[in-house]
Motif scaffolding. Structure first.
Motif, mmCIF file in Angstrom:
data_model
loop_
_atom_site.group_PDB
_atom_site.id
_atom_site.type_symbol
_atom_site.label_atom_id
_atom_site.label_comp_id
_atom_site.label_asym_id
_atom_site.label_seq_id
_atom_site.Cartn_x
_atom_site.Cartn_y
_atom_site.Cartn_z
ATOM 1 N N GLN A 172 0.892 -20.096 -4.955
ATOM 2 C CA GLN A 172 -0.591 -20.708 -5.567
ATOM 3 C C GLN A 172 -1.451 -19.882 -5.865
ATOM 4 O O GLN A 172 -1.692 -18.574 -5.219
ATOM 5 C CB GLN A 172 -1.260 -21.650 -4.309
ATOM 6 N N VAL A 173 -2.106 -19.892 -7.093
ATOM 7 C CA VAL A 173 -3.042 -19.051 -7.672
ATOM 8 C C VAL A 173 -4.312 -19.847 -7.780
ATOM 9 O O VAL A 173 -4.577 -21.104 -7.830
ATOM 10 C CB VAL A 173 -2.599 -18.891 -9.173
ATOM 11 N N GLN A 174 -5.619 -19.092 -7.226
ATOM 12 C CA GLN A 174 -6.864 -19.558 -7.383
ATOM 13 C C GLN A 174 -7.459 -18.899 -8.493
ATOM 14 O O GLN A 174 -7.472 -17.355 -8.790
ATOM 15 C CB GLN A 174 -7.603 -19.170 -6.119
ATOM 16 N N ALA A 175 -8.380 -19.531 -9.123
ATOM 17 C CA ALA A 175 -9.251 -19.123 -10.280
ATOM 18 C C ALA A 175 -10.672 -19.198 -9.994
ATOM 19 O O ALA A 175 -11.268 -20.250 -10.003
ATOM 20 C CB ALA A 175 -9.048 -19.653 -11.529
ATOM 21 N N VAL A 176 -11.399 -18.040 -9.925
ATOM 22 C CA VAL A 176 -12.979 -18.184 -9.505
ATOM 23 C C VAL A 176 -13.695 -17.820 -10.504
ATOM 24 O O VAL A 176 -13.577 -16.440 -10.804
ATOM 25 C CB VAL A 176 -13.181 -17.605 -8.298
ATOM 26 N N CYS A 212 -12.607 -21.950 -16.740
ATOM 27 C CA CYS A 212 -11.311 -21.213 -17.049
ATOM 28 C C CYS A 212 -10.247 -21.834 -16.944
ATOM 29 O O CYS A 212 -9.925 -22.711 -15.856
ATOM 30 C CB CYS A 212 -11.288 -19.858 -16.389
ATOM 31 N N HIS A 213 -9.286 -21.895 -17.889
ATOM 32 C CA HIS A 213 -7.837 -22.342 -17.715
ATOM 33 C C HIS A 213 -6.695 -21.436 -17.995
ATOM 34 O O HIS A 213 -6.835 -20.476 -18.810
ATOM 35 C CB HIS A 213 -7.865 -23.261 -18.923
ATOM 36 N N ILE A 214 -6.023 -21.310 -16.911
ATOM 37 C CA ILE A 214 -5.129 -20.363 -16.679
ATOM 38 C C ILE A 214 -3.734 -20.957 -16.571
ATOM 39 O O ILE A 214 -3.333 -21.700 -15.706
ATOM 40 C CB ILE A 214 -5.223 -19.481 -15.357
ATOM 41 N N LYS A 215 -2.547 -20.333 -17.217
ATOM 42 C CA LYS A 215 -1.333 -20.562 -17.247
ATOM 43 C C LYS A 215 -0.751 -19.417 -16.626
ATOM 44 O O LYS A 215 -0.949 -18.288 -17.121
ATOM 45 C CB LYS A 215 -0.593 -21.185 -18.366
ATOM 46 N N ALA A 216 0.049 -19.655 -15.552
ATOM 47 C CA ALA A 216 0.548 -18.236 -14.810
ATOM 48 C C ALA A 216 2.349 -18.263 -14.622
ATOM 49 O O ALA A 216 2.531 -19.635 -14.444
ATOM 50 C CB ALA A 216 0.187 -18.118 -13.608
ATOM 51 N N ILE A 217 2.784 -17.423 -14.626
ATOM 52 C CA ILE A 217 4.301 -17.452 -14.499
ATOM 53 C C ILE A 217 4.505 -17.265 -12.733
ATOM 54 O O ILE A 217 4.043 -15.868 -12.465
ATOM 55 C CB ILE A 217 5.344 -16.325 -15.304
ATOM 56 N N MET A 218 5.041 -18.059 -12.274
ATOM 57 C CA MET A 218 5.447 -17.821 -10.916
ATOM 58 C C MET A 218 7.121 -18.332 -10.598
ATOM 59 O O MET A 218 7.567 -19.353 -10.785
ATOM 60 C CB MET A 218 4.633 -18.733 -9.997
ATOM 61 N N SER A 219 7.673 -17.332 -10.240
ATOM 62 C CA SER A 219 9.307 -17.526 -9.908
ATOM 63 C C SER A 219 9.944 -18.243 -11.489
ATOM 64 O O SER A 219 10.798 -19.169 -11.177
ATOM 65 C CB SER A 219 9.588 -18.357 -9.020
ATOM 66 N N SER A 220 9.568 -17.729 -12.599
ATOM 67 C CA SER A 220 10.060 -18.235 -13.683
ATOM 68 C C SER A 220 9.503 -19.368 -14.070
ATOM 69 O O SER A 220 10.281 -19.983 -15.218
ATOM 70 C CB SER A 220 11.663 -17.937 -13.864
ATOM 71 N N LEU A 221 8.578 -20.010 -13.616
ATOM 72 C CA LEU A 221 7.965 -21.356 -13.848
ATOM 73 C C LEU A 221 6.456 -21.128 -14.237
ATOM 74 O O LEU A 221 5.856 -20.454 -13.870
ATOM 75 C CB LEU A 221 8.096 -22.086 -12.421
ATOM 76 N N ASN A 265 -0.241 -15.802 -18.041
ATOM 77 C CA ASN A 265 0.436 -16.182 -19.465
ATOM 78 C C ASN A 265 -0.799 -16.415 -20.353
ATOM 79 O O ASN A 265 -1.819 -15.669 -20.596
ATOM 80 C CB ASN A 265 1.552 -17.205 -19.484
ATOM 81 N N THR A 266 -0.766 -17.690 -21.047
ATOM 82 C CA THR A 266 -1.864 -18.027 -21.769
ATOM 83 C C THR A 266 -3.085 -18.283 -20.958
ATOM 84 O O THR A 266 -3.088 -19.071 -20.047
ATOM 85 C CB THR A 266 -1.481 -19.136 -22.744
#
Length: 119
Positions: A1-5, A95-104, A32-33
């Motif tokens: 899980q990622v938190q964005a502050v 803010c809007h974050i796309k993140a790569i986690m375990s290739s997802l 990512n984007t």
């Protein structure tokens, strides 16, 4: 899980500047984007700016020439520099974050920060 502050919002006069920051935290991810959205009272959420990991940037027409999106992947941080602010820029910014986690590819949102432009 990622938190964005998010942080950096506040009250400024027309023509002033603010810099918003969004710090992503977690384990085992890379950005990512990324992007910024805003929602004004009584209106829907709209895209302000986006920035891919390859450096491609898209701005809303209303902010071109005034706003700059940037990223520091070493700090997992996204920025929005806002110059020559106008009253119509008043909104909650997310803010809007796309993140790569375990290739997802996963999507995360910040909690929002209020920007008010008024004299």
């Amino acid at each position: 899980q990622v938190q964005a502050v998010e942080s950096g919002g506040g009250l400024v006069q027309p023509g002033g500047s603010l810099r918003l920051s969004c710090v992503a935290s977690g384990i085992g991810f890379r950005l990512n984007t990324v992007g910024w959205y805003r929602q004004a009272p009584g209106k829907g959420r709209e895209s302000v700016a986006s920035l891919t990991d390859a450096g491609a940037i898209v701005y809303a027409d209303s902010v071109k020439g005034r706003f700059t999106i940037s990223r520091d992947d070493a700090k997992n941080t996204v920025y929005l520099q806002m110059n020559n602010l106008k009253p119509e820029d008043t909104a909650v910014y997310y803010c809007h974050i796309k993140a790569i986690m375990s290739s997802l590819l996963r999507t995360y949102w910040g909690q929002g920060t209020q920007v008010t432009v008024s004299s």
